[in-house]
Design an enzyme around this catalytic site. Structure first.
Site, short mmCIF file in Angstrom:
data_model
loop_
_atom_site.label_atom_id
_atom_site.label_comp_id
_atom_site.label_asym_id
_atom_site.label_seq_id
_atom_site.Cartn_x
_atom_site.Cartn_y
_atom_site.Cartn_z
N ASN A 9 -4.24 0.74 -0.07
CA ASN A 9 -2.53 1.23 0.18
C ASN A 9 -2.76 3.44 0.31
O ASN A 9 -2.79 3.99 -0.76
CB ASN A 9 -1.34 1.49 -1.17
CG ASN A 9 -0.38 2.21 -0.51
OD1 ASN A 9 -0.12 3.32 0.53
ND2 ASN A 9 1.01 2.18 -1.49
N LYS A 11 -1.86 5.39 1.13
CA LYS A 11 -0.01 6.95 0.75
C LYS A 11 -0.17 7.98 1.29
O LYS A 11 -0.72 7.23 2.35
CB LYS A 11 0.24 6.98 -1.20
CG LYS A 11 -0.32 5.60 -1.98
CD LYS A 11 0.58 6.60 -3.33
CE LYS A 11 0.00 4.94 -3.56
NZ LYS A 11 0.25 4.87 -5.34
N HIS A 97 7.22 -0.69 -2.13
CA HIS A 97 6.99 0.27 -3.60
C HIS A 97 7.39 0.80 -4.69
O HIS A 97 8.69 0.99 -3.76
CB HIS A 97 5.58 1.58 -2.49
CG HIS A 97 4.68 1.37 -3.66
ND1 HIS A 97 4.79 3.00 -4.35
CD2 HIS A 97 3.47 1.65 -3.77
CE1 HIS A 97 3.47 3.18 -5.07
NE2 HIS A 97 2.75 2.03 -4.12
N GLU A 99 7.36 3.69 -5.76
CA GLU A 99 7.19 5.21 -4.60
C GLU A 99 8.04 5.43 -3.75
O GLU A 99 9.56 6.30 -4.09
CB GLU A 99 6.29 6.21 -4.22
CG GLU A 99 4.74 6.05 -5.70
CD GLU A 99 3.40 5.93 -5.07
OE1 GLU A 99 3.04 5.81 -4.19
OE2 GLU A 99 2.81 6.09 -5.77
N GLU A 169 3.05 -4.19 -9.57
CA GLU A 169 2.33 -2.74 -9.91
C GLU A 169 3.33 -2.15 -11.35
O GLU A 169 4.35 -1.46 -11.18
CB GLU A 169 2.77 -1.56 -9.01
CG GLU A 169 1.46 -2.33 -7.66
CD GLU A 169 1.61 -1.08 -6.75
OE1 GLU A 169 -0.11 -1.05 -6.40
OE2 GLU A 169 2.47 -0.24 -6.22
N GLY A 175 -1.11 5.66 -10.18
CA GLY A 175 -2.10 7.02 -10.68
C GLY A 175 -2.68 7.75 -11.73
O GLY A 175 -2.60 8.89 -11.87
N SER A 216 -4.12 1.75 -10.95
CA SER A 216 -5.27 2.37 -12.14
C SER A 216 -6.27 1.16 -11.14
O SER A 216 -7.61 1.37 -12.02
CB SER A 216 -5.46 3.16 -12.28
OG SER A 216 -4.18 4.12 -12.87
P1 13P Z 1 -3.42 4.08 -8.03
O1 13P Z 1 -4.64 2.99 -7.56
O2 13P Z 1 -3.70 4.96 -7.61
O3 13P Z 1 -3.08 3.84 -8.98
O4 13P Z 1 -2.26 3.17 -7.19
C1 13P Z 1 -1.59 2.24 -7.04
C2 13P Z 1 -0.67 1.90 -6.48
O5 13P Z 1 -0.03 2.39 -6.74
C3 13P Z 1 -0.99 0.79 -4.97
O6 13P Z 1 0.61 0.41 -4.27
#
Ligand code: 13P
Length: 258
Positions: A9, A11, A97, A99, A169, A175, A216
């Site tokens: 992803n 982002k 997601h 976010e 997640e 992150g 992560s």
């Molecule tokens: P990170 O791997 O940067 O922690 O993000 C995970 C994520 O939200 C994947 O959708």
């Protein structure tokens, strides 16, 4: 056996040139693995780069996914992207997601609508669930995640449910560099997620749905997750932006066959 699936992803990262560089490098690094068909690999760039990424991976078995989409099929929804538009370039779509839920007010109800709209276009939804730090600290992860599964899968048939990929997640692991433990993630996936799916559809469907861990994930810690019996792969954020790092994570999917 469930085929392991590793998805990147991106982002809101990359630009046209860097995206092309990354995909070209991944294509080289991952050619044998992708051709072997043992591990499903998916790249999820921002919408505007979907056509370019789709073109670059053509002829390989690397899949393409969007990071979101709207549930309506067309019309006066300025700025939104319809499921059929995504399906012109992609085979997968990330839905719900954290976010999106946090910054763009997505709810279990809109997630459910998007899943249905994606399935109607033969897109494979990667449905994200996971608890906030506060929920985790209060020991309410199980009830929270079960609720998200019930909301996402509402009124889906067993056949539709089987087509979904779930990504667990935990928000506190995204992150932050503080990944869950392999055993901890496996417990949530095995007990809460497959448990909720068992309640809804029975054991056979619950065992057929693939569930990724995300939060992560790096080339260093992927082994800890991939060896867990209930974890079928990873949804990778930051580490999916580096070719060598993401390639190594994809190759770790082969550990499922050891
Ligand atoms: P990170 O791997 O940067 O922690 O993000 C995970 C994520 O939200 C994947 O959708």
């Amino acid at each position: 056996m469930r085929t392991p699936i590793i998805a990147g992803n991106w982002k809101m990262n990359m630009q046209l040139a860097t995206a092309a560089e990354l995909v070209t490098a991944l294509k080289n690094d991952l050619a044998p693995l992708a051709a072997s068909n043992q591990v499903e690999i998916v790249l999820c760039p921002p919408f505007v780069y979907l056509p370019r990424v789709a073109e670059l991976v053509q002829g390989t078995r690397i899949g393409v996914g969007a990071q979101n989409m709207y549930f309506e099929s067309k019309g006066a929804f300025t700025g939104e992207i319809a499921p059929a538009m995504v399906a012109d370039f992609a085979q997968y779509v990330i839905i719900g997601h954290s976010e999106r839920r946090q910054y763009f007010h997505e709810t279990d109800e809109s997630v459910n609508k998007k899943i249905r709209a994606a399935l109607a276009q033969n897109l494979k939804p990667i449905v994200c669930v996971g608890e906030a730090l506060e929920t985790y600290e209060m020991g309410e992860t199980d009830i929270w995640v079960r609720g998200q599964i019930h909301g996402a899968f509402k009124d889906l048939t067993a056949a539709e449910a089987r087509a979904l990929i779930v990504a667990y997640e935990p928000i506190w692991a995204i992150g932050t560099g503080k990944a869950a433990t392999g055993a901890g993630a496996n417990a949530v996936i095995g007990i809460s997620i497959r448990g909720a799916l068992t309640d809804l559809y029975g054991e056979a469907v619950a065992q057929a749905v693939r569930v990724q861990y995300g939060g992560s994930v790096t080339a260093k810690n992927i082994d800890e997750f991939i060896v867990q019996p209930d974890i079928d792969g990873a949804l990778v954020g930051g580490a999916s932006l580096k070719a060598d790092e993401f390639s190594a994570i994809c190759r770790a999917g082969l550990k499922k066959f050891e």
